[in-house]
Design a protein around this motif. Structure first.
Motif, PDB file in Angstrom:
ATOM      1  N   ARG A   9      -6.322   5.654   5.180  1.00  0.00           N
ATOM      2  CA  ARG A   9      -6.791   5.923   4.307  1.00  0.00           C
ATOM      3  C   ARG A   9      -5.406   6.631   3.380  1.00  0.00           C
ATOM      4  O   ARG A   9      -5.429   6.577   2.477  1.00  0.00           O
ATOM      5  CB  ARG A   9      -8.060   6.750   4.296  1.00  0.00           C
ATOM      6  N   ARG A  10      -5.003   7.712   4.383  1.00  0.00           N
ATOM      7  CA  ARG A  10      -3.819   8.614   3.735  1.00  0.00           C
ATOM      8  C   ARG A  10      -2.752   7.658   3.354  1.00  0.00           C
ATOM      9  O   ARG A  10      -2.249   7.702   2.505  1.00  0.00           O
ATOM     10  CB  ARG A  10      -3.706   9.753   4.512  1.00  0.00           C
ATOM     11  N   LEU A  11      -2.410   7.007   4.385  1.00  0.00           N
ATOM     12  CA  LEU A  11      -1.174   5.998   4.009  1.00  0.00           C
ATOM     13  C   LEU A  11      -1.445   5.140   2.982  1.00  0.00           C
ATOM     14  O   LEU A  11      -0.347   4.559   2.274  1.00  0.00           O
ATOM     15  CB  LEU A  11      -0.910   5.407   5.371  1.00  0.00           C
ATOM     16  N   LYS A  12      -2.714   4.428   3.001  1.00  0.00           N
ATOM     17  CA  LYS A  12      -3.036   3.440   1.578  1.00  0.00           C
ATOM     18  C   LYS A  12      -2.644   4.143   0.408  1.00  0.00           C
ATOM     19  O   LYS A  12      -2.385   3.694  -0.322  1.00  0.00           O
ATOM     20  CB  LYS A  12      -4.464   2.808   2.183  1.00  0.00           C
ATOM     21  N   ALA A  13      -3.314   5.394   0.445  1.00  0.00           N
ATOM     22  CA  ALA A  13      -3.186   6.170  -0.815  1.00  0.00           C
ATOM     23  C   ALA A  13      -1.706   6.410  -1.397  1.00  0.00           C
ATOM     24  O   ALA A  13      -1.163   6.370  -2.283  1.00  0.00           O
ATOM     25  CB  ALA A  13      -3.937   7.633  -0.881  1.00  0.00           C
ATOM     26  N   LYS A  14      -0.840   6.765  -0.162  1.00  0.00           N
ATOM     27  CA  LYS A  14       0.594   7.074  -0.369  1.00  0.00           C
ATOM     28  C   LYS A  14       1.267   5.720  -0.828  1.00  0.00           C
ATOM     29  O   LYS A  14       2.096   5.688  -1.816  1.00  0.00           O
ATOM     30  CB  LYS A  14       1.187   7.610   0.932  1.00  0.00           C
ATOM     31  N   LYS A  15       0.693   4.637  -0.257  1.00  0.00           N
ATOM     32  CA  LYS A  15       1.509   3.345  -0.782  1.00  0.00           C
ATOM     33  C   LYS A  15       0.989   3.134  -2.207  1.00  0.00           C
ATOM     34  O   LYS A  15       1.843   2.527  -3.032  1.00  0.00           O
ATOM     35  CB  LYS A  15       1.188   2.124   0.142  1.00  0.00           C
TER      36      LYS A  15
ATOM     37  N   ARG B 178       0.185   5.202  -4.584  1.00  0.00           N
ATOM     38  CA  ARG B 178       0.890   6.061  -5.338  1.00  0.00           C
ATOM     39  C   ARG B 178       2.252   5.645  -5.380  1.00  0.00           C
ATOM     40  O   ARG B 178       3.055   5.623  -6.533  1.00  0.00           O
ATOM     41  CB  ARG B 178       0.816   7.502  -4.768  1.00  0.00           C
ATOM     42  N   SER B 179       2.935   4.999  -4.374  1.00  0.00           N
ATOM     43  CA  SER B 179       4.350   4.608  -4.344  1.00  0.00           C
ATOM     44  C   SER B 179       4.603   3.527  -5.340  1.00  0.00           C
ATOM     45  O   SER B 179       5.658   3.337  -5.875  1.00  0.00           O
ATOM     46  CB  SER B 179       4.813   4.379  -3.055  1.00  0.00           C
ATOM     47  N   GLN B 180       3.605   2.292  -5.336  1.00  0.00           N
ATOM     48  CA  GLN B 180       3.536   1.244  -6.027  1.00  0.00           C
ATOM     49  C   GLN B 180       3.563   1.693  -7.491  1.00  0.00           C
ATOM     50  O   GLN B 180       4.257   1.262  -8.185  1.00  0.00           O
ATOM     51  CB  GLN B 180       2.283   0.328  -5.770  1.00  0.00           C
ATOM     52  N   THR B 181       2.715   2.575  -7.967  1.00  0.00           N
ATOM     53  CA  THR B 181       2.472   3.046  -9.159  1.00  0.00           C
ATOM     54  C   THR B 181       3.820   3.724 -10.017  1.00  0.00           C
ATOM     55  O   THR B 181       4.302   3.374 -10.957  1.00  0.00           O
ATOM     56  CB  THR B 181       1.206   4.156  -9.377  1.00  0.00           C
TER      57      THR B 181
ATOM     58  N   ARG C  94       6.636   3.079  -8.635  1.00  0.00           N
ATOM     59  CA  ARG C  94       7.692   1.992  -8.803  1.00  0.00           C
ATOM     60  C   ARG C  94       7.681   1.076  -9.911  1.00  0.00           C
ATOM     61  O   ARG C  94       8.510   0.709 -10.565  1.00  0.00           O
ATOM     62  CB  ARG C  94       7.784   1.090  -7.548  1.00  0.00           C
ATOM     63  N   MET C  95       6.495   1.001 -10.443  1.00  0.00           N
ATOM     64  CA  MET C  95       6.181   0.311 -11.447  1.00  0.00           C
ATOM     65  C   MET C  95       6.620   0.671 -12.898  1.00  0.00           C
ATOM     66  O   MET C  95       6.828   0.188 -14.079  1.00  0.00           O
ATOM     67  CB  MET C  95       4.595  -0.184 -11.563  1.00  0.00           C
ATOM     68  N   ARG C  96       6.757   2.154 -13.000  1.00  0.00           N
ATOM     69  CA  ARG C  96       7.118   2.893 -13.995  1.00  0.00           C
ATOM     70  C   ARG C  96       8.657   2.702 -14.390  1.00  0.00           C
ATOM     71  O   ARG C  96       9.433   3.225 -15.357  1.00  0.00           O
ATOM     72  CB  ARG C  96       6.921   4.453 -13.939  1.00  0.00           C
ATOM     73  N   GLY C  97       9.305   2.013 -13.243  1.00  0.00           N
ATOM     74  CA  GLY C  97      11.037   2.281 -13.362  1.00  0.00           C
ATOM     75  C   GLY C  97      11.702   1.054 -14.406  1.00  0.00           C
ATOM     76  O   GLY C  97      10.540   0.555 -15.232  1.00  0.00           O
TER      77      GLY C  97
END
Length: 144
Positions: free
Chosen positions: A124-130, A132-135, A137-140
């Motif tokens: 669950r922790r790793l899925k949440a980190k991924k 947040r990372s995706q979100t 990355r989309m702001r770039g």
């Protein structure tokens, strides 16, 4: 066979009067002439090194809790000068000592056992980190 001046801690523990020494001294601070003439402050000394009222483990915890109030001889010294009357200061010192001893009589908590996170919580922790990372990355910047 408890005496009338013995210090009752709880139903099972009573500190005999022989293990306590009281000394009346002059209090400091404001109070005018009364403070300069009358010995109203109390120094209560618990002669713990010779007392059999406490279990050795509880006695060691008491000395640790007492901190600077513990002497090198193993006594605990309580000073009370909060009130203007000698009897009130005497009661205050005895109650403060009793409270300290009650705290020392409590057994220490068991040591903490280290635990490992469950497999599900790691996933669950790793899925949440991924996520947040995706979100982020989309702001770039946008590529066409």
């Amino acid at each position: 066979m408890a005496g009338e001046n013995d210090l009752k801690i709880n139903n099972r523990v009573t500190i005999p009067d022989a293990d306590l020494e009281e000394q009346f001294i002059r209090a400091g601070g404001p109070g005018g002439q009364n403070v300069n003439k009358v010995s109203t402050a109390v120094q209560l000394r618990f002669l713990g090194s010779q007392s059999t009222a406490l279990h050795p483990d509880a006695y060691r915890r008491l000395l640790r809790l007492a901190g600077q109030r513990a002497t090198k001889d193993g006594d605990v010294l309580i000073a009370a000068s909060r009130f203007r009357r000698q009897d009130r200061n005497r009661e205050d010192a005895r109650e403060r000592l009793a409270e300290l001893v009650r705290e020392a009589l409590k057994p220490p908590p068991p040591p903490r056992r280290k635990t490992r996170p469950t497999k599900g919580s790691i996933e669950r922790r790793l899925k949440a980190k991924k996520g947040r990372s995706q979100t982020k990355r989309m702001r770039g910047p946008v590529d066409d």
